[in-house]
Design an enzyme around this catalytic site. Sequence first.
Site, mmCIF file in Angstrom:
data_model
loop_
_atom_site.group_PDB
_atom_site.id
_atom_site.type_symbol
_atom_site.label_atom_id
_atom_site.label_comp_id
_atom_site.label_asym_id
_atom_site.label_seq_id
_atom_site.Cartn_x
_atom_site.Cartn_y
_atom_site.Cartn_z
ATOM 1 N N GLU A 54 1.216 -1.101 -0.726
ATOM 2 C CA GLU A 54 -0.145 -0.233 0.074
ATOM 3 C C GLU A 54 0.649 1.031 -0.426
ATOM 4 O O GLU A 54 0.096 2.274 -0.758
ATOM 5 C CB GLU A 54 -0.893 0.147 1.378
ATOM 6 N N HIS B 269 -10.027 -5.276 9.002
ATOM 7 C CA HIS B 269 -10.677 -5.253 7.794
ATOM 8 C C HIS B 269 -11.386 -4.107 7.613
ATOM 9 O O HIS B 269 -12.080 -3.585 6.974
ATOM 10 C CB HIS B 269 -10.961 -6.156 6.630
#
Lengths: 321, 323
Positions: free
Chosen positions: B54, B123
């Site tokens: 990321e 998440h």
Amino acid sequence: MHHSEPAPSPLVLLETMMLIRAYEETLIGIAAGGNAPGTCTSVGQEAAAVGVVHALAARDRILTNHRSAGHLLARGAEPGRMIAEVLGKRTGYCKGKSGSLHISAAELGVVLTSTIVGGELSLAPGVALARTMTPRDDGIVATFFGDGAACEGVFHESLNLAVVWKLPILYVCENNEWQAFVHRRETMPMAQVRDWAAAHGLVAESVDGNDAEAVHAAAARLVTRIRATGEPAFLETLTYRTRGHFEPDDQSYVDPAELAAWRARDPIELLANRLRAAGRLDDVHLAQIRAHVRSVIDEAVAFANASPYPEPAELFTDVYA
Amino acid sequence: MSRITVNEAIAQAIAEEMRRDSSVLMFGEGVATKRGELVAEFGAARVRNTPLAEGIIAGTAAGAAASGLRPIVDLLFAPFLCYAMDEIVNSAGKLRYLSGGQFRFPLVVLVQSGAGWAVGAQHNHNLEAWFVHSPGLKVVMPSSAADFKGLLKAAIRDDNPVLFFMDLALGYQSGEVPASEHLVPLGCAATLREGSDVTLVSYAKTVQHCVAAADTLAEQGISAEIIDLRSLKPLDEAAILASVRKTGRIVVVHEASRLCGVGAEVAAFVAEHAFEALRGPVRRLTGPDTPAPSSWPLEQAFVPQADAIVAAARDLVGTREHA
């Protein structure tokens, strides 16, 4: 068609290194007098800056880090606007909002100087991606960082992405043996970063980072290769930070013998002595160069001192486009 | 109007903007794999898979944005933003300012979050307030298909970095979306229902809980006004003030935790600027200061539900009656 840039005269490399040295030492002096913030200098690392930057074309882009003065000056930045920036003046390259640590100059292709160690590595692929998506653009991106940044995870992410996306980036690791206040030998299992780059699949070379001509030759060869193939390459300049991390710094943590050995290999003296031996430089000429860079820096300081500070309302501008 | 899901609205917005502007591109983990229609129409150079990294995805977006492209990056789930904080906060958000305005950063970061899929706290973590607190960024979190489409198109056209939070529970919900070109400006709240007794301020999935609560309140004779913030930065302060000056009461509802959340800012702002109009304390209904659990009942208990909103509104209205 891929033309490499004409090789600069070694006298140009020498003069540029002397300009960088004079710039850094002048700012150290101003800061010591309490009239400027401290800086992270590039003293001792001038050869890497001038050798690589002179191998680039005007259309190429540069991303650099907190030790950026050498890269900027080699690229042709005006010392007056740089010192103005360090002093927080409105005439600085970034209107005084950067200070010494984030100077960028779009007009010179110097984008996004990052002081987050490794920030330049995270941004470089995107800058290069934009080049690849522009038709008939063979510009490349050179990004300067140190052995400290090579210990950041993003170093590996950046090199990996550049390889798998075939991005035209010259990664220039100025291995100066110091990661802020920690010696490289405490943080890495080997002396050179090159092996990490090679493991990621890049063509990777190391060069004597205090020899400006050797750095230039290696950089020029890799720049030509990147332009021809579109693939990234890695150049490590083996050098040494001969001043502290951030001025003022008494370097009490530095091994005096190691420091002395590197100071004896000063990049400016190294090239000057070589030119002297070849009959291309004498004391009179050297004194002329020294006097010239002194006058350039003196004028720059005068310009910066005479420049106004930003208006308070400038606090709120440039946050959003 | 046509009735489409939120996911379809997002896909339409991306395709329309890529068609309109050749500098728009999209990349991220699985982007090319899952958006084959975009690859087919716009080519592999503009629709890219990336390594699962990321930091470099976001950094590449920042570098590309500074160099004339308009990247959209999909970082999948909001907690993954933690890997990209430096690139988003220190680079995309600050480098325009630090450069004295020499560069701009038109990029959009897509992430999902919120209860509903039992994915657990790595998440599901509503991190939107972190980015509201960071200079140079814009933050959007819509609740309806039309707003997802209109705000995403506006975010792609915006010259600044936009964090686009997508509530996980909303992806398969349908809504009416204008068939013609549809843009929703950033920084404008929507008044979903007008009312006179209490203002319910929310965003993302809890907007629907406010709507359900308002229906119940109406049956009990309490008229609730509903404001969907849609954009958290810029925050539509004028819309909040106008409503609370009308109703005199405000309940702020969001799934993110209370401490230093968006609701704290709304409450403080109202107290500073409309204290004289308040007929009771500002109330906040938020998620707890815990990681988000996976178990269905616990996950539902994490989110402020309609009955709690009804109770808070009734309590506030009662405050007036007993005053």
